[in-house]
Design an enzyme around this catalytic site. Structure first.
Site, PDB file in Angstrom:
ATOM      1  N   ARG A   1       0.864  -1.198   0.000  1.00  0.00           N
ATOM      2  CA  ARG A   1       0.000   0.000   0.000  1.00  0.00           C
ATOM      3  C   ARG A   1       0.887   1.231   0.000  1.00  0.00           C
ATOM      4  O   ARG A   1       2.045   1.149   0.426  1.00  0.00           O
ATOM      5  CB  ARG A   1      -0.853   0.016   1.279  1.00  0.00           C
ATOM      6  CG  ARG A   1      -1.814  -1.133   1.364  1.00  0.00           C
ATOM      7  CD  ARG A   1      -2.493  -1.159   2.739  1.00  0.00           C
ATOM      8  NE  ARG A   1      -3.311  -2.344   2.880  1.00  0.00           N
ATOM      9  CZ  ARG A   1      -3.548  -2.960   4.033  1.00  0.00           C
ATOM     10  NH1 ARG A   1      -3.044  -2.493   5.164  1.00  0.00           N
ATOM     11  NH2 ARG A   1      -4.304  -4.035   4.067  1.00  0.00           N
TER      12      ARG A   1
ATOM     13  N   ARG B   1      -9.996   3.922   5.950  1.00  0.00           N
ATOM     14  CA  ARG B   1      -8.563   3.685   5.743  1.00  0.00           C
ATOM     15  C   ARG B   1      -8.207   3.831   4.265  1.00  0.00           C
ATOM     16  O   ARG B   1      -7.071   4.159   3.931  1.00  0.00           O
ATOM     17  CB  ARG B   1      -8.170   2.292   6.263  1.00  0.00           C
ATOM     18  CG  ARG B   1      -6.670   2.090   6.352  1.00  0.00           C
ATOM     19  CD  ARG B   1      -6.281   0.788   7.015  1.00  0.00           C
ATOM     20  NE  ARG B   1      -6.560  -0.369   6.159  1.00  0.00           N
ATOM     21  CZ  ARG B   1      -6.361  -1.635   6.508  1.00  0.00           C
ATOM     22  NH1 ARG B   1      -5.887  -1.910   7.708  1.00  0.00           N
ATOM     23  NH2 ARG B   1      -6.646  -2.629   5.682  1.00  0.00           N
TER      24      ARG B   1
ATOM     25  N   ARG C   1     -12.564  -8.983   3.427  1.00  0.00           N
ATOM     26  CA  ARG C   1     -12.083  -8.719   4.790  1.00  0.00           C
ATOM     27  C   ARG C   1     -13.245  -8.711   5.792  1.00  0.00           C
ATOM     28  O   ARG C   1     -13.114  -9.199   6.905  1.00  0.00           O
ATOM     29  CB  ARG C   1     -11.317  -7.395   4.828  1.00  0.00           C
ATOM     30  CG  ARG C   1      -9.899  -7.549   4.359  1.00  0.00           C
ATOM     31  CD  ARG C   1      -9.199  -6.218   4.187  1.00  0.00           C
ATOM     32  NE  ARG C   1      -7.751  -6.388   4.202  1.00  0.00           N
ATOM     33  CZ  ARG C   1      -7.045  -6.960   3.246  1.00  0.00           C
ATOM     34  NH1 ARG C   1      -7.649  -7.420   2.169  1.00  0.00           N
ATOM     35  NH2 ARG C   1      -5.731  -7.098   3.352  1.00  0.00           N
TER      36      ARG C   1
HETATM   37  N1  LIG Z   1      -1.067 -16.372   9.076  1.00  0.00           N
HETATM   38  C1  LIG Z   1      -0.495 -15.188   8.826  1.00  0.00           C
HETATM   39  N2  LIG Z   1      -1.280 -14.102   8.736  1.00  0.00           N
HETATM   40  C2  LIG Z   1      -0.656 -12.917   8.496  1.00  0.00           C
HETATM   41  C3  LIG Z   1       0.740 -12.790   8.341  1.00  0.00           C
HETATM   42  N3  LIG Z   1       1.027 -11.495   8.121  1.00  0.00           N
HETATM   43  C4  LIG Z   1      -0.133 -10.826   8.145  1.00  0.00           C
HETATM   44  N4  LIG Z   1      -1.158 -11.675   8.369  1.00  0.00           N
HETATM   45  C5  LIG Z   1      -2.595 -11.385   8.487  1.00  0.00           C
HETATM   46  O1  LIG Z   1      -3.133 -11.188   7.201  1.00  0.00           O
HETATM   47  C6  LIG Z   1      -4.277 -10.354   7.306  1.00  0.00           C
HETATM   48  C7  LIG Z   1      -4.240  -9.288   6.238  1.00  0.00           C
HETATM   49  O2  LIG Z   1      -3.178  -8.416   6.474  1.00  0.00           O
HETATM   50  P1  LIG Z   1      -2.998  -7.094   5.595  1.00  0.00           P
HETATM   51  O3  LIG Z   1      -3.065  -7.431   4.148  1.00  0.00           O
HETATM   52  O4  LIG Z   1      -1.777  -6.380   6.057  1.00  0.00           O
HETATM   53  O5  LIG Z   1      -4.338  -6.277   5.857  1.00  0.00           O
HETATM   54  P2  LIG Z   1      -4.976  -5.546   7.125  1.00  0.00           P
HETATM   55  O6  LIG Z   1      -5.088  -6.539   8.234  1.00  0.00           O
HETATM   56  O7  LIG Z   1      -6.290  -5.121   6.590  1.00  0.00           O
HETATM   57  O8  LIG Z   1      -4.090  -4.394   7.484  1.00  0.00           O
HETATM   58  C8  LIG Z   1      -4.284  -9.823   8.734  1.00  0.00           C
HETATM   59  O9  LIG Z   1      -5.228 -10.570   9.484  1.00  0.00           O
HETATM   60  C9  LIG Z   1      -2.890 -10.118   9.236  1.00  0.00           C
HETATM   61  O10 LIG Z   1      -2.878 -10.355  10.639  1.00  0.00           O
HETATM   62  C10 LIG Z   1       1.517 -13.985   8.462  1.00  0.00           C
HETATM   63  O11 LIG Z   1       2.735 -13.995   8.354  1.00  0.00           O
HETATM   64  N5  LIG Z   1       0.845 -15.132   8.704  1.00  0.00           N
HETATM   65  N1  LIG Z   2      -9.508   3.242  18.249  1.00  0.00           N
HETATM   66  C1  LIG Z   2      -9.608   3.695  16.991  1.00  0.00           C
HETATM   67  N2  LIG Z   2     -10.506   4.644  16.682  1.00  0.00           N
HETATM   68  C2  LIG Z   2     -10.634   5.096  15.426  1.00  0.00           C
HETATM   69  N3  LIG Z   2      -9.906   4.657  14.372  1.00  0.00           N
HETATM   70  C3  LIG Z   2      -8.990   3.713  14.604  1.00  0.00           C
HETATM   71  C4  LIG Z   2      -8.798   3.174  15.913  1.00  0.00           C
HETATM   72  N4  LIG Z   2      -7.825   2.243  15.845  1.00  0.00           N
HETATM   73  C5  LIG Z   2      -7.426   2.191  14.554  1.00  0.00           C
HETATM   74  N5  LIG Z   2      -8.113   3.077  13.799  1.00  0.00           N
HETATM   75  C6  LIG Z   2      -8.027   3.293  12.344  1.00  0.00           C
HETATM   76  O1  LIG Z   2      -8.702   2.173  11.752  1.00  0.00           O
HETATM   77  C7  LIG Z   2      -8.032   1.740  10.578  1.00  0.00           C
HETATM   78  C8  LIG Z   2      -7.677   0.262  10.738  1.00  0.00           C
HETATM   79  O2  LIG Z   2      -6.625   0.134  11.678  1.00  0.00           O
HETATM   80  P1  LIG Z   2      -5.333  -0.760  11.370  1.00  0.00           P
HETATM   81  O3  LIG Z   2      -4.342  -0.505  12.445  1.00  0.00           O
HETATM   82  O4  LIG Z   2      -4.892  -0.566   9.962  1.00  0.00           O
HETATM   83  O5  LIG Z   2      -5.977  -2.220  11.534  1.00  0.00           O
HETATM   84  P2  LIG Z   2      -5.398  -3.676  11.246  1.00  0.00           P
HETATM   85  O6  LIG Z   2      -3.893  -3.572  11.259  1.00  0.00           O
HETATM   86  O7  LIG Z   2      -5.930  -4.516  12.339  1.00  0.00           O
HETATM   87  O8  LIG Z   2      -5.931  -4.066   9.904  1.00  0.00           O
HETATM   88  C9  LIG Z   2      -6.838   2.649  10.377  1.00  0.00           C
HETATM   89  O9  LIG Z   2      -7.166   3.639   9.437  1.00  0.00           O
HETATM   90  C10 LIG Z   2      -6.617   3.238  11.777  1.00  0.00           C
HETATM   91  O10 LIG Z   2      -6.043   4.531  11.701  1.00  0.00           O
END
Ligand SMILES: Nc1nc2c(ncn2[C@@H]2O[C@H](COP(=O)(O)OP(=O)(O)O)[C@@H](O)[C@H]2O)c(=O)[nH]1
Ligand SMILES: Nc1ncnc2c1ncn2[C@@H]1O[C@H](COP(=O)(O)OP(=O)(O)O)[C@@H](O)[C@H]1O
Length: 210
Positions: free
Chosen positions: A56, A149, A160
């Site tokens: 991203r 986001r 998701r």
């Molecule tokens: N099993 C597994 N899950 C992962 C790993 N890295 C990231 N994830 C999971 O993959 C999912 C998608 O991650 P990401 O594409 O970064 O999207 P986001 O969670 O929406 O920020 C999330 O639930 C992460 O916790 C990994 O190494 N192993």
């Molecule tokens: N407590 C909160 N209140 C409002 N927005 C939040 C909070 N925690 C996270 N966010 C926002 O929500 C979105 C998802 O959070 P993120 O950390 O990317 O989640 P994840 O890593 O679990 O996918 C981001 O844009 C983040 O800035």
């Protein structure tokens, strides 16, 4: 007495316990763990996963993820280089042995951000982490945060949200997680996360000072 001494010595040799953060996409895992890494530099280290999804805007190769092709990832898995791997929302994700080792070598608490499949897989290993679930206050709030986001296509967003529904159900099962943190107000959630980890944090701070 002797056994207690032995266990203390053994756990000191093994280094600090890793921490697994899991929970639905959009629950706030990255936000919370970035706060931890910033506030406790020299205490926590992030296990940089491999993924086949595209970076991203703002994400850095080698820092947020190792961005690789499916062919490369599958070959590395076949060679036994991964602790666990999973397919999430159509992309491959995995924790390499080298990523965790790199953090352990620095004597830091290794943080893994992994999905529920990863949690189940890690439970069959000898990693022995603290399992923390980060949960959103509600499905509606989760959807709003994910939309705001602005990182996902509509299709990716729906995948998701579907996965989130399943994740939120499974997380209610007792025994999977040591702690569940509901991320409503960010400062409160971060405070709870720190409370859960303060013992391990103090141990590392003490060890790294002496
Ligand atoms: N099993 C597994 N899950 C992962 C790993 N890295 C990231 N994830 C999971 O993959 C999912 C998608 O991650 P990401 O594409 O970064 O999207 P986001 O969670 O929406 O920020 C999330 O639930 C992460 O916790 C990994 O190494 N192993
Ligand atoms: N407590 C909160 N209140 C409002 N927005 C939040 C909070 N925690 C996270 N966010 C926002 O929500 C979105 C998802 O959070 P993120 O950390 O990317 O989640 P994840 O890593 O679990 O996918 C981001 O844009 C983040 O800035």
């Amino acid at each position: 007495m002797y056994m207690r001494h032995f266990f203390r010595l053994f756990s000191a040799m093994a280094g600090p316990r890793p921490v697994v953060l899991s929970g639905p996409s959009g629950a706030g895992k990255s936000t919370l763990l970035k706060n931890l890494l910033k506030e406790y530099e020299g205490v926590f280290g992030f296990s940089v996963s491999h993924t086949t999804r595209s970076p991203r805007p703002g994400e850095e190769n080698g820092k947020d993820y190792h961005y690789v092709t499916r062919e490369y990832m599958q070959a590395s898995i076949d060679k036994g280089e991964f602790i666990e791997s999973a397919v999430f929302s159509g992309n491959m994700y995995g924790t390499s042995k080298a990523s965790v080792q790199a953090v352990k070598d620095k004597n830091l608490i290794c943080i893994l951000d992994i999905d529920m499949q990863g949690v189940r897989a890690v439970k069959t290993t000898d990693l022995n982490p603290i399992y923390i679930s980060i949960q959103p206050p509600s499905m509606n709030i989760l959807e709003k945060r994910l939309r705001d986001r602005n990182t996902e296509s509509e299709e990716s967003l729906q995948k998701r949200l579907d996965a989130a529904q399943v994740d939120m159900e499974i997380s209610k099962e007792p025994g999977i997680f040591d702690i569940v943190v509901v991320n409503d107000n960010l400062d409160d959630a971060y405070g709870k996360l720190k409370d859960a980890l303060i013992e391990e944090i103090k141990k590392v701070q003490k060890n790294n000072l002496s």
